[in-house]
Design a protein around this motif. Sequence first.
Motif, mmCIF file in Angstrom:
data_model
loop_
_atom_site.group_PDB
_atom_site.id
_atom_site.type_symbol
_atom_site.label_atom_id
_atom_site.label_comp_id
_atom_site.label_asym_id
_atom_site.label_seq_id
_atom_site.Cartn_x
_atom_site.Cartn_y
_atom_site.Cartn_z
ATOM 1 N N ARG A 36 0.834 -1.202 0.000
ATOM 2 C CA ARG A 36 0.000 0.000 0.000
ATOM 3 C C ARG A 36 0.868 1.252 0.000
ATOM 4 N N ALA A 37 1.986 1.190 0.722
ATOM 5 C CA ALA A 37 2.908 2.330 0.745
ATOM 6 C C ALA A 37 3.473 2.607 -0.641
ATOM 7 N N ASP A 38 3.836 1.566 -1.362
ATOM 8 C CA ASP A 38 4.352 1.738 -2.719
ATOM 9 C C ASP A 38 3.341 2.476 -3.600
ATOM 10 N N ALA A 39 2.059 2.143 -3.424
ATOM 11 C CA ALA A 39 1.021 2.754 -4.258
ATOM 12 C C ALA A 39 0.813 4.231 -3.931
ATOM 13 N N ALA A 50 11.322 8.470 5.476
ATOM 14 C CA ALA A 50 12.474 8.060 6.282
ATOM 15 C C ALA A 50 12.056 7.051 7.347
ATOM 16 N N THR A 51 10.890 7.273 7.959
ATOM 17 C CA THR A 51 10.392 6.341 8.970
ATOM 18 C C THR A 51 10.047 4.990 8.345
ATOM 19 N N LEU A 52 9.487 5.024 7.150
ATOM 20 C CA LEU A 52 9.164 3.790 6.448
ATOM 21 C C LEU A 52 10.437 2.999 6.142
ATOM 22 N N LEU A 53 11.470 3.685 5.679
ATOM 23 C CA LEU A 53 12.741 3.018 5.403
ATOM 24 C C LEU A 53 13.319 2.409 6.681
ATOM 25 N N ASN A 54 13.152 3.120 7.787
ATOM 26 C CA ASN A 54 13.629 2.607 9.071
ATOM 27 C C ASN A 54 12.909 1.319 9.455
ATOM 28 N N THR A 66 10.909 1.567 -5.394
ATOM 29 C CA THR A 66 10.004 2.717 -5.272
ATOM 30 C C THR A 66 10.298 3.503 -4.002
ATOM 31 N N ILE A 67 10.485 2.792 -2.891
ATOM 32 C CA ILE A 67 10.784 3.447 -1.615
ATOM 33 C C ILE A 67 12.141 4.147 -1.678
ATOM 34 N N LEU A 68 13.153 3.437 -2.154
ATOM 35 C CA LEU A 68 14.497 4.022 -2.227
ATOM 36 C C LEU A 68 14.518 5.228 -3.149
ATOM 37 N N GLY A 69 13.817 5.125 -4.261
ATOM 38 C CA GLY A 69 13.779 6.245 -5.200
ATOM 39 C C GLY A 69 13.087 7.456 -4.605
#
Length: 243
Positions: A36-39, A50-54, A66-69
């Motif tokens: 869902r986050a990617d969408a 940043a919190t999601l990456l953590n 998608t997240i890294l980009g």
Amino acid sequence: FSPGHITTLSYALSRMHNPDRPSKRVLTFFDAVAARADALIPNFTLHETATLLNSYARLRKPPSDTILGSVALLLRQNPTELHPFEVSNLYWSYAKLELRPASEISQILERATEQMINEFGPQGLSNTLWAMIKLQSQPPPRLFKALQLHALGQIDSFRPQEVANLVWALASGHTNESHPAEKRLLISLHRRATAVDSFTKTEASTVLWGLTRLSVQPKGLLLDSLKRNIEGAQNHRDSSNEL
């Protein structure tokens, strides 16, 4: 779910996860949240991304492109939105995931660290120093020295894990060209390590190894404490830090 809801939920799931006893239910739920986050990622703020990456880093799961980009894009577009928490959070996440950011992203994080260095607390300092060494072995000398100087002023507030991470960073990034601030910091670290006296087995091993590598031989109460924790501790918590 809004980006804020997704961020909160992903972080909560990552905190529930025990790497030594992984829960399939937690990981499956996180995968659904991550999809869902990617969408919705174009709607995320820098703090939320940043919190999601953590959360990915805590779960030791490789994030999607998608997240890294998105992290890279937001850092390029909004570097002034960075706060000390985001900086140390991103450094720690990249290092924990063993993902070295592009040179441009590293420079953005380094500039932000230098500009806000006086706002970093003990945890942010130890996380950042630990991650810098993990990511590039030899961080920019001027910035590395500035972080050490700032740590020197806060050393009495460092907790056991922060002491262990700082000792590891100094020992791993040490060169033969030591400076007076580093020598003062090492003396203060020995004193602080003696005072906290509540290391886990892994932390105690790290402190003993690091101080010895830095030619600061633990002695007296500290040596007794480290030996006792290494020989008798049952808690094997990883001293590679938590936020």
